[in-house]
Design a protein around this motif. Structure first.
Motif, PDB file in Angstrom:
ATOM      1  N   THR A 235       0.844  -1.196   0.000  1.00  0.00           N
ATOM      2  CA  THR A 235       0.000   0.000   0.000  1.00  0.00           C
ATOM      3  C   THR A 235       0.880   1.247   0.000  1.00  0.00           C
ATOM      4  N   CYS A 236       0.339   2.297  -0.616  1.00  0.00           N
ATOM      5  CA  CYS A 236       0.951   3.618  -0.619  1.00  0.00           C
ATOM      6  C   CYS A 236      -0.112   4.557  -0.062  1.00  0.00           C
ATOM      7  N   ALA A 237       0.271   5.439   0.823  1.00  0.00           N
ATOM      8  CA  ALA A 237      -0.713   6.342   1.415  1.00  0.00           C
ATOM      9  C   ALA A 237      -0.217   7.775   1.390  1.00  0.00           C
ATOM     10  N   ASP A 238      -1.158   8.698   1.248  1.00  0.00           N
ATOM     11  CA  ASP A 238      -0.890  10.114   1.424  1.00  0.00           C
ATOM     12  C   ASP A 238      -2.062  10.659   2.238  1.00  0.00           C
ATOM     13  N   PRO A 239      -2.087  11.929   2.562  1.00  0.00           N
ATOM     14  CA  PRO A 239      -3.166  12.425   3.422  1.00  0.00           C
ATOM     15  C   PRO A 239      -4.581  12.242   2.868  1.00  0.00           C
TER      16      PRO A 239
END
Length: 171
Positions: free
Chosen positions: A25-29
């Protein structure tokens, strides 16, 4: 009369199985992206990932692809999408296929979350592009690396007055 069942043609690629527990997974705000599968840039290859956008979450600015068709399937919520110069809302269960050279953009619809499955065909190394976006968001990479990678990732940004106007409307 003796009918014979024809033999299935030999597959040109191997089946792809990604278990949810094993997916990167890749997450940002504003979103969490689950990387599902990359089978390469062959004619029958594809790239697929799932994005969950928070309420008001940004997606992608106006862009187009020269080689890939991008498929969208809204699992839940609502996604605001630019297609050419038209802005529309996709809701749960809606499907969209955007052919090459068609400007498009997307974000969670105003006041909504969205959970969307994306598929690119033919596939290419788009996971590296998504990882680059995460590094830029976290301040670990220079934003100009995105522009410099447009040919490599077949992601070409364009200006869209229709998309800018849609994003400026109050929720």
């Amino acid at each position: 009369m003796n009918e014979q069942t024809p033999a299935a043609p030999a597959p040109t690629t191997s089946p792809v199985l990604t278990r949810h527990t094993d997916a990167e997974t890749c997450a940002d705000p504003s979103s969490v992206i689950t990387l599902l599968a990359e089978s390469g840039a062959t004619a029958d290859g594809f790239t697929s990932y799932r994005s969950h956008f928070a309420k008001g979450g940004a997606g992608a600015p106006a862009h187009f692809h020269t080689r890939a068709t991008e498929l969208f399937f809204v699992i839940s919520g609502s996604l605001q999408v630019l297609i050419g110069e038209e802005v529309t809302i996709l809701n749960e269960g809606d499907f969209l296929a955007v052919p090459p050279h068609t400007p498009h953009a997307f974000a969670a619809a105003p006041g909504c979350e969205a959970d969307v499955l994306f598929v690119f065909t033919p596939g290419m190394g788009r996971f590296d592009y998504l990882r680059l976006l995460g590094r830029v968001t976290r301040g670990e990479a220079d934003p100009k690396e995105i522009a410099e990678s447009s040919e490599r990732f077949d992601n070409h940004y364009v200006d869209s007055p229709a998309w800018r106007a849609a994003l400026e409307r109050p929720a």
